[in-house]
Scaffold this active site. Structure first.
Site, PDB file in Angstrom:
ATOM      1  N   ASP A  12      -4.002  -1.393   7.099  1.00 33.67           N
ATOM      2  CA  ASP A  12      -2.973  -1.133   8.107  1.00 33.67           C
ATOM      3  C   ASP A  12      -1.655  -1.722   7.600  1.00 33.67           C
ATOM      4  OD1 ASP A  12      -1.381  -0.794  10.305  1.00 33.67           O
ATOM      5  OD2 ASP A  12      -2.656  -1.898  11.706  1.00 33.67           O
ATOM      6  N   ASP A 107       0.296   5.261   8.308  1.00 34.63           N
ATOM      7  CA  ASP A 107       0.308   3.865   7.866  1.00 34.63           C
ATOM      8  C   ASP A 107      -1.060   3.202   7.930  1.00 34.63           C
ATOM      9  OD1 ASP A 107       0.207   3.906  10.626  1.00 34.63           O
ATOM     10  OD2 ASP A 107       1.557   2.208  10.913  1.00 34.63           O
ATOM     11  N   GLU A 108      -2.130   3.995   8.050  1.00 35.15           N
ATOM     12  CA  GLU A 108      -3.481   3.434   8.113  1.00 35.15           C
ATOM     13  C   GLU A 108      -4.452   4.304   7.320  1.00 35.15           C
ATOM     14  OE1 GLU A 108      -4.850   2.770  12.082  1.00 35.15           O
ATOM     15  OE2 GLU A 108      -2.975   1.885  12.751  1.00 35.15           O
TER      16      GLU A 108
END
Length: 431
Positions: A12, A107-108
């Site tokens: 993350d 973003d993960e």
């Protein structure tokens, strides 16, 4: 080998959009920063830097409220193509360690190391090396990493230590970690679910993990209870590698100035439909269902769902179906106007996809020529790097109505195959 069967890693990126801006503009580093879609005093902050979060600034807050908490906060508007470029680079770093990488958002990502049990003796060391690789390429970006027996617990691990954390969850320490949390700290448990759990005597995550399947089924009303029992007891529920899109959507929030101009609202609809056309052409698919909604500033909404008689890929054809529904509604509900000065958000979504390779055409239908022409047009756009030429055509009367947005769900359009990004348009800046 990984500790006690903890073979799943969740990555993350910390304060991603703001950190990307600080990476790009070194003068913003170390300063509280808010990222805006539009430069307006009433804009919402879609992302806050690590420095701004220390003052209590949160994503979704209005700029004025943020400034009350942090008067010195700086702002910048979004650069989505830059965020996507970094996303691709980070995914490639992850794929250098394991070929089973599943992007969950821009973003993960989840990395499944189950097939690498004999390759890596210590996933903690791998996680530290991944952090170092990211920092080597983007020195201001950090990430939190969770390692656990399944993807849910690995994601939970990223929430336990931010920023730049590294947490390993095992059967031996899971209860100790859960004891530090409230029910609503579990990803996917909101206040309503918390209330239902407490109604049957489950007061915290530890009690939830040790509850029986039948009790959890009672709390969640069926099979969802089974899923929660498996998540908290090391079973896999959430990790899947299916790459086909189930739905595609394009949505934009309108400024007050835009919502007062009917032409801008109409141009936005064209732009949204064109974005979806671009994605369908790149994926060689057609849609059979469409959904359109308008949200207003008073939190009301107008929406319509459309089942298409024939599979559609063309933006203007999709737009005409939506316009027809709008016209039918306005005709039967006078003096109601769908596009009005209270318009806050416009969204178009499509689903029920058919692959172009199995499309069937009538002998007397000229659609095949139109579809072939559209495909050739995009090939020409690729060759001359003119991704915006059609979309910008909708803006002849209202320049720059369609600012590029982040596109959280567009990560599937950035999957790398044989070293190539599927939809390169997403990596190009709008000018």
């Amino acid at each position: 080998m990984a500790k006690n069967g903890s073979f799943v890693m969740y990555i993350d990126m910390n304060s991603y959009f703001a950190s990307c801006e600080q990476q790009r503009h070194p003068e913003l580093r170390g300063k509280p920063l808010g990222v805006l879609t539009y430069d307006s005093p009433n804009a919402a902050v879609i992302a806050a830097s690590k420095e701004a979060k220390k003052f209590g600034v949160k994503s979704g807050m209005r700029l004025g409220d943020c400034r009350l908490l942090c008067p010195q906060m700086l702002t910048t508007t979004t650069h989505p193509a830059w965020y996507r470029i970094i996303h691709v680079d980070v995914m490639n770093i992850l794929r250098s360690y394991c070929d089973d990488v599943i992007p969950k958002s821009i973003d993960e990502a989840v990395v499944n190391f189950h097939s690498y049990r004999l390759v890596y003796n210590d996933l903690t060391a791998v996680a530290k090396q991944i952090k170092a690789d990211i920092a080597r390429k983007y020195d201001y970006l950090t990430c939190s990493i969770g390692i656990a027996p399944n993807s849910f617990l690995a994601k939970l691990g990223t929430e336990l230590q931010k920023p730049n954390g590294l947490v390993v969850i095992t059967p031996e320490n899971i209860d100790a970690h859960l004891a530090t949390l409230q029910l609503t700290d579990l990803p996917g448990i909101a206040s309503r679910n918390e209330h239902r759990l407490k109604m049957i005597g489950i007061r915290n995550p530890v009690e939830m993990r040790h509850a029986s399947i039948s009790l959890l089924r009672k709390a969640f009303g069926g099979v969802t209870g089974d899923y929660w029992h498996r998540r908290l007891n090391f079973g896999e529920v959430d990790m899947y590698s299916k790459v086909e899109n189930r739905t595609m959507s394009a949505t934009r929030t309108m400024s007050s100035q835009q919502s007062r101009d009917r032409q801008q609202l109409e141009s936005m609809l064209i732009s949204l439909c064109t974005r979806l056309e671009q994605r369908m052409v790149k994926s060689n698919i057609f849609c059979k269902e469409a959904y359109f909604s308008v949200r207003y500033k008073d939190n009301t909404k107008w929406e319509t769902a459309i089942k298409l008689a024939d599979p559609v890929q063309d933006a203007m054809e999709l737009r005409s179906y939506i316009q027809q529904r709008i016209a039918d509604f306005e005709r039967s509900h006078k003096p109601a106007i769908v596009f009005n000065d209270k318009t806050f958000n416009i969204a178009v979504a499509i689903q029920s996809f058919i692959k172009g390779s199995v499309m069937q055409y009538s002998l007397f239908d000229n659609r095949i020529k139109k579809d072939m022409l559209r495909k050739v047009m995009y090939q020409i756009k690729d060759r001359f790097e003119q991704k915006n030429i059609v979309r910008k055509g909708s803006e002849l009367f209202v320049p720059d109505v369609m600012k590029d947005a982040i596109g959280f769900g567009s990560v599937r359009d950035m999957l790398v195959k044989d070293g190539e990004v599927k939809n390169k348009y997403l990596l190009e800046e709008d000018y």
